[in-house]
Design an enzyme around this catalytic site. Sequence first.
Site, PDB file in Angstrom:
ATOM      1  N   THR A  21      -4.229  -5.236   3.545  1.00  0.00           N
ATOM      2  CA  THR A  21      -3.720  -6.071   2.486  1.00  0.00           C
ATOM      3  C   THR A  21      -2.427  -5.712   1.804  1.00  0.00           C
ATOM      4  O   THR A  21      -2.222  -4.596   1.355  1.00  0.00           O
ATOM      5  CB  THR A  21      -4.764  -6.173   1.359  1.00  0.00           C
ATOM      6  OG1 THR A  21      -5.944  -6.634   1.938  1.00  0.00           O
ATOM      7  CG2 THR A  21      -4.316  -7.100   0.285  1.00  0.00           C
ATOM      8  N   GLU A  60       2.806   3.362   5.649  1.00  0.00           N
ATOM      9  CA  GLU A  60       2.175   4.667   5.833  1.00  0.00           C
ATOM     10  C   GLU A  60       2.942   5.546   6.817  1.00  0.00           C
ATOM     11  O   GLU A  60       3.320   5.112   7.898  1.00  0.00           O
ATOM     12  CB  GLU A  60       0.722   4.524   6.245  1.00  0.00           C
ATOM     13  CG  GLU A  60       0.523   3.711   7.449  1.00  0.00           C
ATOM     14  CD  GLU A  60      -0.944   3.397   7.607  1.00  0.00           C
ATOM     15  OE1 GLU A  60      -1.220   2.506   8.387  1.00  0.00           O
ATOM     16  OE2 GLU A  60      -1.782   4.054   6.974  1.00  0.00           O
TER      17      GLU A  60
END
Lengths: 398, 398
Positions: free
Chosen positions: A187, A271
């Site tokens: 998300t 990330e």
Amino acid sequence: MTPGPGVRRTALPKGFLASGINCGVRRYRPDMGMIISSVPAVAAGVFTLNECRAAPVRYTQKLLPADNIRAILTNSGQANAATGDEGIEKNLMMMSAAAKALGCDLNQVLVASTGKIGEQLDTGKILPCMPELVSRANEHAESFATAILTTDLVPKTVTSQVTLSSGTIRITGIGKGSGMIHPNMATMLGYILTDAVITKEHAAEVIKKSSDVSFNMISVDGDTSTNDCCFIMANGASGVALLNDQDVKKFEAVVEDIAIFLAKSIAADGEGASKLIEVNIKNSDDLALAKKAARGVTLSPLIKTAIHGEDPNWGRILARLGAEGIPAEQLDRMTLKLQGVLLFEKGQPVKFVKEEVKALLKQANVKMDINLNSGKFSATAWGCDLSKKYVEINTEYC
Amino acid sequence: MTPGPGVRRTALPKGFLASGINCGVRRYRPDMGMIISSVPAVAAGVFTLNECRAAPVRYTQKLLPADNIRAILTNSGQANAATGDEGIEKNLMMMSAAAKALGCDLNQVLVASTGKIGEQLDTGKILPCMPELVSRANEHAESFATAILTTDLVPKTVTSQVTLSSGTIRITGIGKGSGMIHPNMATMLGYILTDAVITKEHAAEVIKKSSDVSFNMISVDGDTSTNDCCFIMANGASGVALLNDQDVKKFEAVVEDIAIFLAKSIAADGEGASKLIEVNIKNSDDLALAKKAARGVTLSPLIKTAIHGEDPNWGRILARLGAEGIPAEQLDRMTLKLQGVLLFEKGQPVKFVKEEVKALLKQANVKMDINLNSGKFSATAWGCDLSKKYVEINTEYC
């Protein structure tokens, strides 16, 4: 504006409060947030196109656009996706508790969720926390912005005052997410709040338009979440309406700037990322293809790893543009610049000093400028590099 | 057939010879290979759809299908892509030298190249080696299969004898590549050779059909090369023709098996890969969507890293299927099995013993079975896991 950690105290527009608390779903971190408008507000949203949509997305989509919204609830830790009928019921229980704590109707509260797929909401912990979530609300964005994070490293907030012909309004943006990040975590979420007076139709139009050039142009790993939502909420508390074309233009430009700021912040916080990659395609004769190709470059693992290694590997960029369908004759008249240095021109490699470009690639912002010399359309996409850390985060989670 | 290292000595069909030598473009490794037919052969091919096509691809595409082909030359180390007019000229010089060494016409020799993009062919080293390349040709596939490798760990060869109604033929396959692998290295190459008697029209049809369910269903990193080629070459040296429908069926089935074997070998040898991933989608009502979704699963970095970590993370698979456009109502009646274990059924997660599935994921072959219970179409795609090694190879090359 360039992405970076959110400022310490980000003001909300007039008539807005926000909060974030820990209800116990996650061990220590805040896991429940709420944005509250003191008066019913106009709201609109755009949502994931994933056919596998979470219960909260299906619920909220049905309510919008609207002009009676009092709050947006957001929980993190559990995405409430792939949870079947039980997920829909538990979402409804959560919404009822929120409306009750706010003293408003059920259909005045929106919701977004982010976290693990396939896990049922822990309503035993969530329901009792609603009164505290309401009572702790304050005039800054930080507590909410922090409560909605999953693997993000920094909260993402931005605010801007805009002077229109009849007065000043504020627009504040809050964002979360960097692709489908933690293993089952998903998300990206975006919230744009303003105290301007606008209609729900205009709200729906402006959130669509601004998302198309911002949130829809970023990619971390190409995995579209089950829970993506982006909202605009306008409560009119400033009393300032958009009186003329110039006001509309100014308002929409700032919303777009804020959306792009949040989108870039999300990409930069992908990330394992150490670099934000910006891909500009100019002078295309096909806008849809230019967008697709720019996004394609940000998706390529080979380009992402090359940039991670600070390697001016223009061949990979050319190959990806061709793979995305940029016609051969356009590639033959294309120029390609990396960090401003010309690497490829008119179908031919250009001689350059590799060590110089490698040095420029040490910067945290990497820019690729592709000029197709074929038309008048432009597109910009953002992504990030691909590191061992990405693999580590996604491999070693469980 | 399951992928693995090629057998030590792979027989070529009658009338075929192959060779591989070092001409000095690469330091030690063989870098130049040739497949030779003693008589003019039928040949057809399929080629990369990348708009940025290398000079050898453009050259060879124009010659096919044909029934007069004597040889396929393949050089590794330099892809001759993005090399402009000079690249086209140098390719022609190389082809002229090859035809001269073979004693045949220029248009009887095909070519494929793999290696760095943007580097000009080192014709000073390449041209003088042609006579040796011809004189060293032998009846086995290994020397050629080794000469065309770039970052592959193993040569990929396979052979099969097929008994048809009027006699026995042989079909031999040779493959190379695992996506766009080394930084500027590209390309998957496939060669299917047979001594059967077939027409060039049938050759063109069979290479297209078999590639569609094999080479076009694998992915390592989603980056389409500038140099992909897959050839079929049939020299009729067995004197055995396909006399009836059963012969045709048998022949096409073996070609397809060989193509799938090579394709799986390529995926299993993807850079940094430790596991071959097979994704089966069954009972779809839309073949194109089933293929797209199966490939989508093999492309997902999140699924690839989960498999690398031996994590039965079904939520990521579900999310990707939804993102690829499998309709919500089909996801609601889908069953999903990983290594044969049921994880998701009729829109609901199924309880399973995680440690058991983790243990099954230690195997080198990972299988995902997705039953959409919605129609009669099936699709299978192959890919590999994503490891830190992939990032290392592609980051630290230069």
